[in-house]
Design a protein around this motif. Structure first.
Motif, PDB file in Angstrom:
ATOM      1  N   VAL A  10     -25.874   2.772   4.529  1.00  0.00           N
ATOM      2  CA  VAL A  10     -25.441   3.494   3.321  1.00  0.00           C
ATOM      3  C   VAL A  10     -24.718   4.782   3.725  1.00  0.00           C
ATOM      4  O   VAL A  10     -23.667   5.113   3.174  1.00  0.00           O
ATOM      5  CB  VAL A  10     -26.646   3.798   2.394  1.00  0.00           C
ATOM      6  N   LYS A  11     -25.253   5.497   4.693  1.00  0.00           N
ATOM      7  CA  LYS A  11     -24.639   6.751   5.145  1.00  0.00           C
ATOM      8  C   LYS A  11     -23.215   6.505   5.646  1.00  0.00           C
ATOM      9  O   LYS A  11     -22.283   7.243   5.292  1.00  0.00           O
ATOM     10  CB  LYS A  11     -25.476   7.381   6.261  1.00  0.00           C
ATOM     11  N   ASN A  12     -23.021   5.458   6.439  1.00  0.00           N
ATOM     12  CA  ASN A  12     -21.689   5.134   6.947  1.00  0.00           C
ATOM     13  C   ASN A  12     -20.726   4.789   5.819  1.00  0.00           C
ATOM     14  O   ASN A  12     -19.563   5.190   5.844  1.00  0.00           O
ATOM     15  CB  ASN A  12     -21.766   3.987   7.960  1.00  0.00           C
ATOM     16  N   VAL A  13     -21.213   4.054   4.829  1.00  0.00           N
ATOM     17  CA  VAL A  13     -20.375   3.698   3.680  1.00  0.00           C
ATOM     18  C   VAL A  13     -20.006   4.955   2.894  1.00  0.00           C
ATOM     19  O   VAL A  13     -18.847   5.130   2.498  1.00  0.00           O
ATOM     20  CB  VAL A  13     -21.085   2.654   2.780  1.00  0.00           C
ATOM     21  N   VAL A  14     -20.968   5.849   2.676  1.00  0.00           N
ATOM     22  CA  VAL A  14     -20.695   7.095   1.945  1.00  0.00           C
ATOM     23  C   VAL A  14     -19.618   7.896   2.671  1.00  0.00           C
ATOM     24  O   VAL A  14     -18.677   8.396   2.049  1.00  0.00           O
ATOM     25  CB  VAL A  14     -21.983   7.940   1.767  1.00  0.00           C
ATOM     26  N   MET A  15     -19.721   8.000   3.989  1.00  0.00           N
ATOM     27  CA  MET A  15     -18.733   8.775   4.748  1.00  0.00           C
ATOM     28  C   MET A  15     -17.349   8.120   4.701  1.00  0.00           C
ATOM     29  O   MET A  15     -16.338   8.802   4.752  1.00  0.00           O
ATOM     30  CB  MET A  15     -19.193   8.969   6.192  1.00  0.00           C
ATOM     31  N   GLU A  16     -17.317   6.802   4.580  1.00  0.00           N
ATOM     32  CA  GLU A  16     -16.037   6.095   4.469  1.00  0.00           C
ATOM     33  C   GLU A  16     -15.390   6.356   3.104  1.00  0.00           C
ATOM     34  O   GLU A  16     -14.190   6.595   3.014  1.00  0.00           O
ATOM     35  CB  GLU A  16     -16.265   4.597   4.675  1.00  0.00           C
ATOM     36  N   ILE A  40     -16.776   5.686 -10.016  1.00  0.00           N
ATOM     37  CA  ILE A  40     -16.120   4.635  -9.238  1.00  0.00           C
ATOM     38  C   ILE A  40     -16.579   4.696  -7.785  1.00  0.00           C
ATOM     39  O   ILE A  40     -16.880   3.672  -7.170  1.00  0.00           O
ATOM     40  CB  ILE A  40     -14.585   4.743  -9.355  1.00  0.00           C
ATOM     41  N   ASP A  41     -16.660   5.912  -7.237  1.00  0.00           N
ATOM     42  CA  ASP A  41     -17.152   6.080  -5.865  1.00  0.00           C
ATOM     43  C   ASP A  41     -18.566   5.528  -5.725  1.00  0.00           C
ATOM     44  O   ASP A  41     -18.888   4.846  -4.742  1.00  0.00           O
ATOM     45  CB  ASP A  41     -17.171   7.562  -5.458  1.00  0.00           C
ATOM     46  N   ARG A  42     -19.415   5.824  -6.685  1.00  0.00           N
ATOM     47  CA  ARG A  42     -20.807   5.370  -6.630  1.00  0.00           C
ATOM     48  C   ARG A  42     -20.882   3.844  -6.646  1.00  0.00           C
ATOM     49  O   ARG A  42     -21.649   3.234  -5.898  1.00  0.00           O
ATOM     50  CB  ARG A  42     -21.624   5.982  -7.766  1.00  0.00           C
ATOM     51  N   MET A  43     -20.058   3.216  -7.476  1.00  0.00           N
ATOM     52  CA  MET A  43     -20.030   1.759  -7.543  1.00  0.00           C
ATOM     53  C   MET A  43     -19.542   1.182  -6.215  1.00  0.00           C
ATOM     54  O   MET A  43     -20.081   0.184  -5.719  1.00  0.00           O
ATOM     55  CB  MET A  43     -19.126   1.293  -8.689  1.00  0.00           C
TER      56      MET A  43
END
Length: 88
Positions: A10-16, A40-43
């Motif tokens: 999840v952390k890697n996806v958030v940073m992306e 949209i970012d959250r989705m």
């Protein structure tokens, strides 16, 4: 899969998705909104995290999630259920 592994995913996806967010800003008690994510970012974080983990979870499963720990819990629980051979 451990909760820590799911959190790292999840952390890697958030940073992306949120390139201005530093890794140390992403903690279990923060919400995606705290990190500056719009709806949209959250989705995207949810759907990309599911893709990275090879999961298909109904989006309604995330309705009561209020922080990153809640997101990680839903993903980890569903991963455990899938790996045990249960169908959802």
């Amino acid at each position: 899969m451990s909760k820590e592994h799911v959190f790292e995913t999840v952390k890697n996806v958030v940073m992306e998705i949120l390139p201005d967010v530093e890794a140390e800003q992403i903690t279990m008690d923060k919400s995606l909104r705290d990190l500056g994510a719009n709806s949209i970012d959250r989705m995207e974080v949810v759907t990309m995290s599911m893709e990275e983990l090879g999961l298909k979870i109904p989006l309604m499963s995330f309705a009561n999630v209020s922080n990153i720990e809640g997101l990680v819990d839903v993903l980890a629980e569903n991963y455990a259920a899938v790996s045990e051979g249960n169908t959802m």
